[in-house]
Design an enzyme around this catalytic site. Structure first.
Site, PDB file in Angstrom:
ATOM      1  N   GLN A  11     -92.283 -67.263 -82.845  1.00 10.68           N
ATOM      2  CA  GLN A  11     -93.686 -67.636 -82.787  1.00 10.68           C
ATOM      3  C   GLN A  11     -94.239 -68.096 -84.138  1.00 10.68           C
ATOM      4  O   GLN A  11     -95.278 -68.744 -84.187  1.00 10.68           O
ATOM      5  CB  GLN A  11     -94.512 -66.469 -82.236  1.00 10.68           C
ATOM      6  CG  GLN A  11     -94.158 -66.168 -80.796  1.00 10.68           C
ATOM      7  CD  GLN A  11     -94.943 -65.009 -80.225  1.00 10.68           C
ATOM      8  OE1 GLN A  11     -94.530 -63.866 -80.356  1.00 10.68           O
ATOM      9  NE2 GLN A  11     -96.073 -65.285 -79.608  1.00 10.68           N
TER      10      GLN A  11
ATOM     11  N   HIS B 293     -87.004 -60.167 -79.955  1.00 10.29           N
ATOM     12  CA  HIS B 293     -88.307 -60.582 -79.429  1.00 10.29           C
ATOM     13  C   HIS B 293     -88.115 -61.935 -78.712  1.00 10.29           C
ATOM     14  O   HIS B 293     -88.644 -62.960 -79.117  1.00 10.29           O
ATOM     15  CB  HIS B 293     -89.337 -60.667 -80.560  1.00 10.29           C
ATOM     16  CG  HIS B 293     -90.765 -60.597 -80.104  1.00 10.29           C
ATOM     17  ND1 HIS B 293     -91.693 -59.724 -80.648  1.00 10.29           N
ATOM     18  CD2 HIS B 293     -91.430 -61.287 -79.151  1.00 10.29           C
ATOM     19  CE1 HIS B 293     -92.863 -59.907 -80.053  1.00 10.29           C
ATOM     20  NE2 HIS B 293     -92.726 -60.853 -79.125  1.00 10.29           N
TER      21      HIS B 293
ATOM     22  N   ASN C 281     -88.498 -56.017 -77.613  1.00  6.44           N
ATOM     23  CA  ASN C 281     -89.904 -56.282 -77.369  1.00  6.44           C
ATOM     24  C   ASN C 281     -90.113 -56.546 -75.880  1.00  6.44           C
ATOM     25  O   ASN C 281     -89.574 -57.510 -75.331  1.00  6.44           O
ATOM     26  CB  ASN C 281     -90.394 -57.489 -78.161  1.00  6.44           C
ATOM     27  CG  ASN C 281     -91.889 -57.696 -77.979  1.00  6.44           C
ATOM     28  OD1 ASN C 281     -92.679 -56.962 -78.560  1.00  6.44           O
ATOM     29  ND2 ASN C 281     -92.280 -58.650 -77.156  1.00  6.44           N
ATOM     30  N   GLU C 282     -90.850 -55.679 -75.245  1.00  6.15           N
ATOM     31  CA  GLU C 282     -91.314 -55.873 -73.865  1.00  6.15           C
ATOM     32  C   GLU C 282     -90.246 -56.399 -72.906  1.00  6.15           C
ATOM     33  O   GLU C 282     -90.316 -57.556 -72.439  1.00  6.15           O
ATOM     34  CB  GLU C 282     -92.506 -56.837 -73.857  1.00  6.15           C
ATOM     35  CG  GLU C 282     -93.672 -56.356 -74.671  1.00  6.15           C
ATOM     36  CD  GLU C 282     -94.920 -57.215 -74.520  1.00  6.15           C
ATOM     37  OE1 GLU C 282     -94.831 -58.303 -73.910  1.00  6.15           O
ATOM     38  OE2 GLU C 282     -95.980 -56.814 -74.993  1.00  6.15           O
TER      39      GLU C 282
ATOM     40  N   TYR D 260    -103.052 -55.181 -73.700  1.00  6.72           N
ATOM     41  CA  TYR D 260    -104.072 -56.212 -73.844  1.00  6.72           C
ATOM     42  C   TYR D 260    -105.172 -56.070 -72.795  1.00  6.72           C
ATOM     43  O   TYR D 260    -106.324 -56.316 -73.059  1.00  6.72           O
ATOM     44  CB  TYR D 260    -103.427 -57.603 -73.715  1.00  6.72           C
ATOM     45  CG  TYR D 260    -102.511 -57.912 -74.880  1.00  6.72           C
ATOM     46  CD1 TYR D 260    -102.997 -58.550 -76.005  1.00  6.72           C
ATOM     47  CD2 TYR D 260    -101.170 -57.532 -74.863  1.00  6.72           C
ATOM     48  CE1 TYR D 260    -102.179 -58.817 -77.095  1.00  6.72           C
ATOM     49  CE2 TYR D 260    -100.340 -57.788 -75.944  1.00  6.72           C
ATOM     50  CZ  TYR D 260    -100.850 -58.431 -77.055  1.00  6.72           C
ATOM     51  OH  TYR D 260    -100.035 -58.677 -78.141  1.00  6.72           O
TER      52      TYR D 260
ATOM     53  N   GLU E  36     -98.743 -53.435 -80.491  1.00  9.24           N
ATOM     54  CA  GLU E  36     -99.489 -54.691 -80.308  1.00  9.24           C
ATOM     55  C   GLU E  36    -100.783 -54.412 -79.565  1.00  9.24           C
ATOM     56  O   GLU E  36    -100.786 -53.700 -78.553  1.00  9.24           O
ATOM     57  CB  GLU E  36     -98.697 -55.708 -79.449  1.00  9.24           C
ATOM     58  CG  GLU E  36     -97.627 -56.457 -80.179  1.00  9.24           C
ATOM     59  CD  GLU E  36     -96.940 -57.503 -79.302  1.00  9.24           C
ATOM     60  OE1 GLU E  36     -97.570 -58.036 -78.370  1.00  9.24           O
ATOM     61  OE2 GLU E  36     -95.756 -57.779 -79.563  1.00  9.24           O
TER      62      GLU E  36
ATOM     63  N   TRP F  11    -102.004 -57.595 -82.906  1.00 17.22           N
ATOM     64  CA  TRP F  11    -101.361 -58.856 -82.589  1.00 17.22           C
ATOM     65  C   TRP F  11    -102.449 -59.905 -82.669  1.00 17.22           C
ATOM     66  O   TRP F  11    -103.358 -59.876 -81.849  1.00 17.22           O
ATOM     67  CB  TRP F  11    -100.727 -58.861 -81.183  1.00 17.22           C
ATOM     68  CG  TRP F  11    -100.031 -60.163 -80.967  1.00 17.22           C
ATOM     69  CD1 TRP F  11    -100.574 -61.323 -80.491  1.00 17.22           C
ATOM     70  CD2 TRP F  11     -98.672 -60.457 -81.288  1.00 17.22           C
ATOM     71  NE1 TRP F  11     -99.643 -62.319 -80.503  1.00 17.22           N
ATOM     72  CE2 TRP F  11     -98.459 -61.814 -80.993  1.00 17.22           C
ATOM     73  CE3 TRP F  11     -97.594 -59.714 -81.815  1.00 17.22           C
ATOM     74  CZ2 TRP F  11     -97.236 -62.456 -81.194  1.00 17.22           C
ATOM     75  CZ3 TRP F  11     -96.394 -60.332 -82.006  1.00 17.22           C
ATOM     76  CH2 TRP F  11     -96.217 -61.695 -81.695  1.00 17.22           C
TER      77      TRP F  11
ATOM     78  N   GLU G 126     -97.882 -69.414 -78.727  1.00 18.89           N
ATOM     79  CA  GLU G 126     -98.091 -68.431 -77.663  1.00 18.89           C
ATOM     80  C   GLU G 126     -97.234 -68.800 -76.432  1.00 18.89           C
ATOM     81  O   GLU G 126     -97.723 -69.068 -75.352  1.00 18.89           O
ATOM     82  CB  GLU G 126     -99.587 -68.311 -77.351  1.00 18.89           C
ATOM     83  CG  GLU G 126     -99.957 -67.334 -76.240  1.00 18.89           C
ATOM     84  CD  GLU G 126     -99.326 -65.946 -76.344  1.00 18.89           C
ATOM     85  OE1 GLU G 126     -99.166 -65.427 -77.459  1.00 18.89           O
ATOM     86  OE2 GLU G 126     -98.970 -65.405 -75.288  1.00 18.89           O
ATOM     87  N   TRP G 127     -95.924 -68.851 -76.636  1.00 11.62           N
ATOM     88  CA  TRP G 127     -94.956 -69.040 -75.563  1.00 11.62           C
ATOM     89  C   TRP G 127     -95.347 -70.197 -74.633  1.00 11.62           C
ATOM     90  O   TRP G 127     -95.700 -71.261 -75.131  1.00 11.62           O
ATOM     91  CB  TRP G 127     -94.743 -67.708 -74.815  1.00 11.62           C
ATOM     92  CG  TRP G 127     -94.402 -66.589 -75.764  1.00 11.62           C
ATOM     93  CD1 TRP G 127     -95.174 -65.499 -76.037  1.00 11.62           C
ATOM     94  CD2 TRP G 127     -93.215 -66.448 -76.589  1.00 11.62           C
ATOM     95  NE1 TRP G 127     -94.545 -64.702 -76.981  1.00 11.62           N
ATOM     96  CE2 TRP G 127     -93.351 -65.257 -77.333  1.00 11.62           C
ATOM     97  CE3 TRP G 127     -92.056 -67.210 -76.782  1.00 11.62           C
ATOM     98  CZ2 TRP G 127     -92.386 -64.808 -78.242  1.00 11.62           C
ATOM     99  CZ3 TRP G 127     -91.088 -66.763 -77.692  1.00 11.62           C
ATOM    100  CH2 TRP G 127     -91.260 -65.583 -78.391  1.00 11.62           C
TER     101      TRP G 127
END
Ligand code: BGC
Length: 460
Positions: free
Chosen positions: A34, A135, A179-180, A308, A368, A414, A421-422
């Site tokens: 990123q 990630h 990561n996630e 989030y 995050e 974050w 952003e992907w």
């Protein structure tokens, strides 16, 4: 849950750094693909994101991370800015294909050198590096060989982890394995909206199992090589609620919660996959080998919570497998961010209580939390009061949970800078620092100044 927990905003604790305690860790988080750019420089191999973002129709406006924030070249200045903002901890990830261009085998010396310089520079400036191993940017060559769906990834991941631990472990004391995993398996191998863009159960189920095995294996390898290191792993978590207090919605919410919040955590804790609540995932057993239950277990020193928003769920007969739909924030008439995610600070409070109720989690760290808005520079400044409000309100809830005894010991915003952003490209801006992607100019936003002040003020 006892009644006292149902109204988390009832009493507002005073929000100062010191009220979180001396040992509470404050930081900012980023990820290699990123921010780094330099996608083909200095011997780096291709990752699945290099390939995915080059395809038509995958990323909005055909954006890609080829240059991103050019952090690869600009990190000395960016770290200086971080130091000037008084930020003590920096979470970033290592790019697997920068270190092992083919994913396994030959090591790229220039990649090792780059991360050496980055880590050394952090330490010289008094910034503690927190390193994520994975990630989402799998080396493309490994994807060609099946990626997360190929059980050989256990060996590839072990090799990569050992390389990183041996090389950087003398200076890096805080590690996160994945990561996630729910996001990179769900979006990348089931929905096909993230790299590598595969779809369906046939890819998703083995990817889940292999990621869960690597999660624990990575934790063990790091601990074996670096017994004194703090080793964690991170999870995307959203507080889930049924739309209506009706049995079908309640059951749908239980399924969504198991998928989003429990699928990868519970096997690590020795509880196995939550298959009672996710019957459609029972075919994962087909991929289990004798002894896998044990391999899936690992006691992490900390669990990273990444939150989030919340999800509100309704029963949906026609939605395959899960028979549930998420009701968008827009439809519910609640405030939402540039990602269309509801602003719901109480959610982080509920999640902290939820995870602290599991035995086997020594401590929690918010690795995050943050919000995207369409920030713009106006007369040399970026005014982002909505982000300041967001961060303050979420932090209130973190503090409240902490004061009720939840063992949460850190918080990372974050993100440090606006970044790629992907699948959404560069439009959603999450940074405390604005980036002009044409000129690479950095501008501290009012949220960045607020965070700086918050970190400074309460240090007295
Ligand atoms: C990921 C980040 C991402 C952020 C905002 C998290 O899911 O770890 O890479 O940019 O959320 O979408």
């Amino acid at each position: 849950m006892p009644d006292t927990l149902t109204n988390p905003v009832a009493e507002k604790p005073v929000l100062t750094r010191s009220s979180f305690g001396q040992d509470f860790q404050w930081g900012v988080a980023t990820a290699a693909y990123q921010i780094e750019g330099a996608h083909s420089a200095a011997g780096k191999g291709k990752s699945i994101w290099d390939v995915f973002s080059a395809k038509r129709g995958k990323v909005r406006k055909r954006h890609n991370g080829n240059t991103a924030c050019d952090f690869f070249n600009r990190f000395p200045d960016d770290l200086q800015l971080m130091q000037a903002m008084g930020i003590p901890n920096f979470r970033f990830s290592l790019s697997w294909s920068r270190l092992l261009p083919q994913g396994t085998g030959e090591v790229n010396q220039a990649g090792l050198d780059y991360y050496d310089r980055l880590i050394d520079h952090c330490l010289e400036l008094g910034i503690t590096p927190w390193v994520t191993l994975y990630h989402w940017d799998l080396p493309q060559e490994l994807e060609r060989r099946g990626g997360w769906t190929n059980r050989d990834i256990l060996g590839w991941f072990e090799e990569y982890t050992a390389l990183c631990a041996h090389r950087f472990g003398d200076r890096v004391k805080h590690w996160m394995v994945l990561n996630e995993p729910m996001v990179f398996t769900g979006a990348g191998y089931f929905l096909g909206v993230h790299a590598p863009g595969r779809r369906g159960f046939g890819s998703f189920i083995p990817a889940v199992h292999h990621a869960a095995l690597c999660q624990a294996t990575g934790g063990r390898v790091l601990k074996d090589i670096l017994p004194k290191a703090e080793v964690g792993t991170t999870f995307s978590c959203s507080h889930v609620e049924p739309l209506r207090q009706q049995e079908k919605d309640i059951q749908a919410a239980i399924r969504v919660d198991a998928l989003l919040n429990r699928l990868f955590l519970e096997p690590a804790l020795g509880l196995g996959y939550p298959l009672d609540d996710l019957k459609f995932m029972r075919r994962i057993e087909k991929y289990m080998k004798p002894g896998d239950e044990e391999v899936l277990k690992h006691t992490f020193d900390f669990i990273g919570i990444q939150n989030y928003t919340r999800e509100v769920v309704k029963y949906a007969f026609w939605t395959p497998f899960i028979q549930a739909n998420l009701v968008p924030a827009k439809k519910r008439g609640v405030p939402y961010t540039r990602m269309n995610w509801e602003v719901y600070p109480e959610g982080i409070y509920h999640l902290l209580h939820k995870y602290s109720a599991y035995s086997g989690i020594p401590k929690l760290i918010i690795t995050e939390n943050g919000a995207a808005f369409a920030d713009e520079v106006y007369q040399g400044q970026v005014h982002d009061p909505l982000r300041v409000d967001f961060l303050q309100r979420y932090l209130q809830q973190v503090l409240h949970a902490k004061q009720e005894g939840v063992n949460v010991q850190g918080y990372f915003v974050w993100s440090f800078v606006d970044n790629f952003e992907w699948a959404e490209g560069y439009d959603p801006r999450f940074g405390l620092v604005h980036v002009d992607f044409d000129t690479q100019k950095r501008t501290i936003k009012s949220s960045g100044y607020w965070f700086q002040q918050f970190l400074k003020e309460s240090r007295k």
